[in-house]
Design an enzyme around this catalytic site. Structure first.
Site, PDB file in Angstrom:
ATOM      1  N   THR A   7       0.845  -1.186   0.000  1.00 39.35           N
ATOM      2  CA  THR A   7       0.000   0.000   0.000  1.00 39.35           C
ATOM      3  C   THR A   7       0.883   1.240   0.000  1.00 39.35           C
ATOM      4  O   THR A   7       2.026   1.191   0.467  1.00 39.35           O
ATOM      5  CB  THR A   7      -0.913   0.046   1.246  1.00 39.35           C
ATOM      6  OG1 THR A   7      -1.735   1.216   1.172  1.00 39.35           O
ATOM      7  CG2 THR A   7      -0.086   0.105   2.529  1.00 39.35           C
ATOM      8  N   ASP A  67      -7.586  -6.310   0.861  1.00 43.35           N
ATOM      9  CA  ASP A  67      -8.617  -5.669   0.056  1.00 43.35           C
ATOM     10  C   ASP A  67      -9.884  -5.720   0.887  1.00 43.35           C
ATOM     11  O   ASP A  67     -10.176  -6.737   1.523  1.00 43.35           O
ATOM     12  CB  ASP A  67      -8.826  -6.389  -1.281  1.00 43.35           C
ATOM     13  CG  ASP A  67      -9.675  -5.564  -2.246  1.00 43.35           C
ATOM     14  OD1 ASP A  67      -9.486  -4.324  -2.296  1.00 43.35           O
ATOM     15  OD2 ASP A  67     -10.522  -6.130  -2.947  1.00 43.35           O
ATOM     16  N   SER A  68     -10.570  -4.618   0.919  1.00 37.63           N
ATOM     17  CA  SER A  68     -11.736  -4.588   1.788  1.00 37.63           C
ATOM     18  C   SER A  68     -12.807  -3.708   1.182  1.00 37.63           C
ATOM     19  O   SER A  68     -12.571  -2.955   0.236  1.00 37.63           O
ATOM     20  CB  SER A  68     -11.353  -4.080   3.171  1.00 37.63           C
ATOM     21  OG  SER A  68     -10.687  -2.850   3.080  1.00 37.63           O
ATOM     22  N   PHE A 150     -12.486   6.423   7.579  1.00 41.65           N
ATOM     23  CA  PHE A 150     -12.500   6.862   6.179  1.00 41.65           C
ATOM     24  C   PHE A 150     -13.554   6.033   5.454  1.00 41.65           C
ATOM     25  O   PHE A 150     -14.271   5.236   6.073  1.00 41.65           O
ATOM     26  CB  PHE A 150     -11.103   6.684   5.550  1.00 41.65           C
ATOM     27  CG  PHE A 150     -10.621   5.268   5.542  1.00 41.65           C
ATOM     28  CD1 PHE A 150     -10.783   4.479   4.416  1.00 41.65           C
ATOM     29  CD2 PHE A 150     -10.032   4.703   6.675  1.00 41.65           C
ATOM     30  CE1 PHE A 150     -10.348   3.149   4.412  1.00 41.65           C
ATOM     31  CE2 PHE A 150      -9.590   3.386   6.671  1.00 41.65           C
ATOM     32  CZ  PHE A 150      -9.748   2.612   5.542  1.00 41.65           C
ATOM     33  N   LYS A 173     -12.260   0.878  17.053  1.00 37.92           N
ATOM     34  CA  LYS A 173     -12.544   0.323  15.728  1.00 37.92           C
ATOM     35  C   LYS A 173     -11.690  -0.918  15.453  1.00 37.92           C
ATOM     36  O   LYS A 173     -12.204  -1.947  14.998  1.00 37.92           O
ATOM     37  CB  LYS A 173     -12.314   1.392  14.654  1.00 37.92           C
ATOM     38  CG  LYS A 173     -12.807   0.995  13.277  1.00 37.92           C
ATOM     39  CD  LYS A 173     -12.579   2.098  12.257  1.00 37.92           C
ATOM     40  CE  LYS A 173     -12.465   1.531  10.865  1.00 37.92           C
ATOM     41  NZ  LYS A 173     -11.934   2.516   9.895  1.00 37.92           N
ATOM     42  N   ARG A 179     -10.998  -5.294   9.348  1.00 33.83           N
ATOM     43  CA  ARG A 179      -9.562  -5.281   9.074  1.00 33.83           C
ATOM     44  C   ARG A 179      -8.785  -5.767  10.293  1.00 33.83           C
ATOM     45  O   ARG A 179      -7.834  -6.536  10.165  1.00 33.83           O
ATOM     46  CB  ARG A 179      -9.108  -3.865   8.661  1.00 33.83           C
ATOM     47  CG  ARG A 179      -7.688  -3.836   8.088  1.00 33.83           C
ATOM     48  CD  ARG A 179      -7.295  -2.486   7.524  1.00 33.83           C
ATOM     49  NE  ARG A 179      -7.971  -2.225   6.276  1.00 33.83           N
ATOM     50  CZ  ARG A 179      -8.963  -1.355   6.106  1.00 33.83           C
ATOM     51  NH1 ARG A 179      -9.397  -0.628   7.111  1.00 33.83           N
ATOM     52  NH2 ARG A 179      -9.530  -1.207   4.932  1.00 33.83           N
TER      53      ARG A 179
END
Lengths: 196, 196
Positions: A7, A67-68, A150, A173, A179
């Site tokens: 990334t 990937d999400s 985000f 979170k 994730r």
């Protein structure tokens, strides 16, 4: 143990470094100058593996990727792998979110279920591949709430939470997120693979 | 035999009058001043029945309606019932079409299958209900072609055709289209129901 994270998002490196203890994560900017190809696979798992393979081939180092996206029940699981380009171009979070809100405007409260899904993958230079998935179920709100996170976080209410994903702190979170779950599941597998 | 067609689209009345021979179709503008509610059902069939019931209740006359849309394989069958409001508001054909092209920009040629689906329904004042479906399979183009038709016609290549749906004449399209098939199937059932 050094692992490339496929990334260019420095925030993602920091976030996953918190989870992947015992591994030194390197962002792509630190190791390689290549342009990742389009994410053409129809599954999160396929795209995560594709990105990890690409990074491993380009750097010769063990590489991880994720990937999400958000799967909305009333949209048959879409935006799914197209979550980051739902409004037709890449990475415009606000356009994607506003479009989704408009599309489900007529969908009643009892059919607004959704889930965030994350596939985390790792590829080793010897060809071994690992892939796991995590999910976070919840419902779609009708207006944005919160400014953390985000993507679709401001319109997602995790199951059992009174706060939207964008009203949770990073730690809160991580603890429940797709994730967080995926990378916590990947971590011991990757450590074992790197040792073996 | 007079049947209300639950639409304010005069073009649709003309199109379906060509198919529903033996029945005199009346558009909503000719018979009733009511505002149709939102199409909240998750299926074409559900929305077609909902609109036909609404028209029958408001006019006391036998009523027919359709709901149709485009199901794209790479989008798990979406836009589906949201086809007319895919870009987030109702009836902006160009915005819907451009959005869809952008969403599937990275989808390779061998995964660009899609089908148009139409549910046609009729409701009689005595409560009897009829519903049938028609479909037209094909593939998504990458650019608009042709200026006939409406909606997603310019980016849809019917299976076995070298012309897009928007390059076909009305007659050519009627012969193979989802809407043509659905209403040709509905016609004899409706005539029989009205006679019985």
């Amino acid at each position: 143990m050094r692992v490339v994270l496929a990334t260019r998002n420095a925030g993602k490196v920091v976030e996953l470094q918190r989870i992947l203890t015992g591994i030194e994560l390197l962002g792509l900017d630190q190791v390689a100058a290549y342009e990742p190809g389009p994410e053409t696979e129809p599954t999160f798992r396929g795209n995560a593996l594709l990105k990890a393979r690409e990074a491993c081939a380009a750097t010769g180092l063990p590489s991880a990727a994720d990937d999400s996206g958000l799967e909305v029940d009333a949209l048959n699981g879409m935006p799914g792998v197209l979550s980051a380009r739902w409004a037709g171009r890449h990475g415009d979070d606000l356009a994607n979110l506003d479009l989704l809100l408009g599309q489900v405007a007529d969908v009643p409260d009892d059919r607004r279920g959704a889930r965030f899904v994350c596939a985390a993958a790792a590829v080793l230079p010897d060809g071994r591949e690992l892939a796991v998935e995590g999910q976070m179920r919840g419902t779609l709100l009708r207006e944005r709430r919160g400014s953390n996170g985000f993507g679709y976080d401001p319109i997602f209410l995790p199951a059992g939470s009174e706060l939207s994903s964008a009203e949770l702190t990073s730690d809160e979170k991580d603890a429940i997120s797709h994730r967080g779950k995926a990378f916590r599941a990947l971590a011991p597998l990757l450590v074992e693979a790197l040792a073996g």
